[in-house]
Write a protein that holds these residues in place. Sequence first.
Motif, PDB file in Angstrom:
ATOM      1  N   GLU A  33       0.995  -1.154  -0.351  1.00  0.00           N
ATOM      2  CA  GLU A  33      -0.459  -0.033  -0.091  1.00  0.00           C
ATOM      3  C   GLU A  33       0.824   1.453  -0.184  1.00  0.00           C
ATOM      4  O   GLU A  33       0.356   2.931  -0.465  1.00  0.00           O
ATOM      5  N   HIS A  34       2.228   1.253   0.155  1.00  0.00           N
ATOM      6  CA  HIS A  34       2.853   1.877   0.671  1.00  0.00           C
ATOM      7  C   HIS A  34       4.398   2.215  -0.439  1.00  0.00           C
ATOM      8  O   HIS A  34       4.924   1.378  -0.310  1.00  0.00           O
ATOM      9  N   LEU A  35       4.357   3.061  -1.481  1.00  0.00           N
ATOM     10  CA  LEU A  35       5.713   3.339  -2.153  1.00  0.00           C
ATOM     11  C   LEU A  35       7.075   2.979  -1.049  1.00  0.00           C
ATOM     12  O   LEU A  35       7.863   2.274  -1.838  1.00  0.00           O
ATOM     13  N   PHE A  36       7.317   4.001  -0.277  1.00  0.00           N
ATOM     14  CA  PHE A  36       8.577   4.170   0.437  1.00  0.00           C
ATOM     15  C   PHE A  36       7.719   3.620   1.795  1.00  0.00           C
ATOM     16  O   PHE A  36       7.269   5.124   2.559  1.00  0.00           O
ATOM     17  N   SER A  37       7.844   2.553   2.915  1.00  0.00           N
ATOM     18  CA  SER A  37       6.795   2.647   3.760  1.00  0.00           C
ATOM     19  C   SER A  37       8.047   2.748   4.844  1.00  0.00           C
ATOM     20  O   SER A  37       7.213   2.845   6.008  1.00  0.00           O
ATOM     21  N   PHE A  38       9.134   3.004   4.842  1.00  0.00           N
ATOM     22  CA  PHE A  38       9.778   3.541   5.594  1.00  0.00           C
ATOM     23  C   PHE A  38      10.370   4.433   6.146  1.00  0.00           C
ATOM     24  O   PHE A  38      11.379   5.108   4.534  1.00  0.00           O
ATOM     25  N   PRO A  39      11.096   5.279   6.821  1.00  0.00           N
ATOM     26  CA  PRO A  39      11.787   6.784   6.437  1.00  0.00           C
ATOM     27  C   PRO A  39      13.891   6.187   5.824  1.00  0.00           C
ATOM     28  O   PRO A  39      13.855   5.015   6.294  1.00  0.00           O
ATOM     29  N   ASP A  40      14.004   7.282   5.713  1.00  0.00           N
ATOM     30  CA  ASP A  40      15.422   6.956   4.880  1.00  0.00           C
ATOM     31  C   ASP A  40      14.791   6.019   3.709  1.00  0.00           C
ATOM     32  O   ASP A  40      16.206   4.898   3.461  1.00  0.00           O
ATOM     33  N   HIS A  73      15.928   4.617   0.411  1.00  0.00           N
ATOM     34  CA  HIS A  73      16.140   4.823  -0.631  1.00  0.00           C
ATOM     35  C   HIS A  73      15.544   4.369  -2.334  1.00  0.00           C
ATOM     36  O   HIS A  73      15.908   5.172  -3.408  1.00  0.00           O
ATOM     37  N   ALA A  74      14.741   3.573  -2.036  1.00  0.00           N
ATOM     38  CA  ALA A  74      14.338   2.986  -3.160  1.00  0.00           C
ATOM     39  C   ALA A  74      13.459   1.426  -2.625  1.00  0.00           C
ATOM     40  O   ALA A  74      13.484   0.919  -1.197  1.00  0.00           O
ATOM     41  N   THR A  75      12.700   1.284  -3.919  1.00  0.00           N
ATOM     42  CA  THR A  75      12.078  -0.307  -3.593  1.00  0.00           C
ATOM     43  C   THR A  75      12.294  -1.102  -5.028  1.00  0.00           C
ATOM     44  O   THR A  75      12.261   0.225  -5.885  1.00  0.00           O
ATOM     45  N   ILE A  76      11.971  -2.235  -4.934  1.00  0.00           N
ATOM     46  CA  ILE A  76      11.255  -2.454  -6.246  1.00  0.00           C
ATOM     47  C   ILE A  76       9.428  -3.561  -6.014  1.00  0.00           C
ATOM     48  O   ILE A  76       9.592  -4.285  -5.461  1.00  0.00           O
ATOM     49  N   ARG A  77       9.044  -3.625  -7.189  1.00  0.00           N
ATOM     50  CA  ARG A  77       8.039  -3.521  -6.740  1.00  0.00           C
ATOM     51  C   ARG A  77       7.387  -4.120  -8.299  1.00  0.00           C
ATOM     52  O   ARG A  77       7.678  -3.635  -9.236  1.00  0.00           O
ATOM     53  N   GLY A  78       5.854  -4.669  -8.443  1.00  0.00           N
ATOM     54  CA  GLY A  78       5.057  -4.349  -9.712  1.00  0.00           C
ATOM     55  C   GLY A  78       4.047  -3.230 -10.116  1.00  0.00           C
ATOM     56  O   GLY A  78       3.944  -2.712  -9.351  1.00  0.00           O
ATOM     57  N   GLY A  79       3.731  -3.457 -11.448  1.00  0.00           N
ATOM     58  CA  GLY A  79       3.206  -2.473 -11.180  1.00  0.00           C
ATOM     59  C   GLY A  79       3.425  -2.122 -13.214  1.00  0.00           C
ATOM     60  O   GLY A  79       4.161  -2.713 -13.643  1.00  0.00           O
ATOM     61  N   ASP A  80       2.589  -1.055 -13.712  1.00  0.00           N
ATOM     62  CA  ASP A  80       3.296  -0.223 -14.618  1.00  0.00           C
ATOM     63  C   ASP A  80       3.500   0.653 -15.582  1.00  0.00           C
ATOM     64  O   ASP A  80       3.789   1.024 -16.794  1.00  0.00           O
ATOM     65  N   GLY A  81       4.714   0.616 -14.107  1.00  0.00           N
ATOM     66  CA  GLY A  81       5.785   1.712 -14.382  1.00  0.00           C
ATOM     67  C   GLY A  81       4.847   2.981 -14.227  1.00  0.00           C
ATOM     68  O   GLY A  81       5.673   4.351 -14.817  1.00  0.00           O
ATOM     69  N   THR A  82       3.675   3.213 -13.370  1.00  0.00           N
ATOM     70  CA  THR A  82       3.212   5.055 -13.748  1.00  0.00           C
ATOM     71  C   THR A  82       4.188   5.007 -11.810  1.00  0.00           C
ATOM     72  O   THR A  82       3.281   4.238 -10.967  1.00  0.00           O
ATOM     73  N   PHE A  83       4.736   6.389 -12.099  1.00  0.00           N
ATOM     74  CA  PHE A  83       4.744   6.646 -10.206  1.00  0.00           C
ATOM     75  C   PHE A  83       4.291   7.664 -10.285  1.00  0.00           C
ATOM     76  O   PHE A  83       4.230   8.598 -10.913  1.00  0.00           O
ATOM     77  N   PRO A  84       4.085   8.296  -8.602  1.00  0.00           N
ATOM     78  CA  PRO A  84       4.182  10.015  -8.343  1.00  0.00           C
ATOM     79  C   PRO A  84       5.119  10.431  -8.479  1.00  0.00           C
ATOM     80  O   PRO A  84       5.780  10.380  -9.450  1.00  0.00           O
ATOM     81  N   GLU A  85       4.788  11.825  -8.936  1.00  0.00           N
ATOM     82  CA  GLU A  85       5.704  13.177  -9.398  1.00  0.00           C
ATOM     83  C   GLU A  85       6.964  12.824  -8.505  1.00  0.00           C
ATOM     84  O   GLU A  85       6.499  12.696  -6.560  1.00  0.00           O
ATOM     85  N   GLY A  86       7.961  12.967  -8.337  1.00  0.00           N
ATOM     86  CA  GLY A  86       9.028  13.298  -7.328  1.00  0.00           C
ATOM     87  C   GLY A  86       9.689  12.036  -7.582  1.00  0.00           C
ATOM     88  O   GLY A  86      10.897  11.469  -6.676  1.00  0.00           O
ATOM     89  N   VAL A  87       9.448  10.415  -8.060  1.00  0.00           N
ATOM     90  CA  VAL A  87       9.681   9.218  -7.838  1.00  0.00           C
ATOM     91  C   VAL A  87      10.103   8.498  -9.989  1.00  0.00           C
ATOM     92  O   VAL A  87       9.511   8.847 -10.476  1.00  0.00           O
ATOM     93  N   GLU A  88      11.412   8.901  -9.693  1.00  0.00           N
ATOM     94  CA  GLU A  88      11.933   7.740 -10.633  1.00  0.00           C
ATOM     95  C   GLU A  88      11.752   6.197 -11.042  1.00  0.00           C
ATOM     96  O   GLU A  88      11.983   5.645 -10.216  1.00  0.00           O
ATOM     97  N   GLY A  89      11.068   5.593 -12.169  1.00  0.00           N
ATOM     98  CA  GLY A  89      11.092   4.232 -11.973  1.00  0.00           C
ATOM     99  C   GLY A  89      12.120   3.952 -13.550  1.00  0.00           C
ATOM    100  O   GLY A  89      12.238   4.251 -14.389  1.00  0.00           O
TER     101      GLY A  89
END
Length: 223
Positions: free
Chosen positions: A47-54, A56-72
């Motif tokens: 449910e959360h893209l970056f679930s913990f403070p600090d 650096h990155a995450t690997i997850r499934g999806g269609d490549g759409t991310f919110p502003e300020g996030v690169e994929g």
Amino acid sequence: ARGQEDPDLLRTAVIPTFASHWLIRRLPRFRELHPKVRLDFVPYQREHLFSFPDMHATIRGGDGTFPEGVEGAYLTGRLIVPVLRPNADGITQPADLQHGSLLFHTNQPDAWKIWFTALGCPASDLQLAHGFDQVSQLLEAPAAGLGAAIVQRCLVGDYIDDERLRIAWDAEVINSRGYYLAYPFHRRLHPPLAAFREWVCREAQAREPPKQLSSRLSYQQKR
């Protein structure tokens, strides 16, 4: 504070399926190239893209759409294949699979339709059987003889090597979803992240180079 950030630490969360079936076995190669980088895997939360403070990155499934300020960066996972137990028979053409039990992931119930349609098989009235919300279950089900499952090609290597599954029909089809490395734009130059991004993208492209993807997509559209 950001200025006190550990210069050798990469804190990331990885979807468990991808970690278990693809990433972990490759990490010794990363360690050989970057022995000073320390990897800190924090719990993955869908449910959360970056679930913990600090983080650096995450690997997850999806269609490549991310919110502003996030690169994929796309890694792998768009190629899907049907698999079943090695001693299953009676498959002489793709359409033969429609006569058996079609197993699927509940997050992607249209995967069978995508695959059959790409191979020119009628797929408007598919009768799906059992759905699973975990890839580990979806892989175990055909190995136990419950039917044929449609899965991402990158996740079945161990099962095929151990002869627990076989690819039912050797035709890999492009799917809209895959696995992505995502990270906040402001962290893109963090040295461990930059090193990991370069390495993991290279590892993924060794199996699924962009030219191969493009040629397969063109072939399927021509059909």
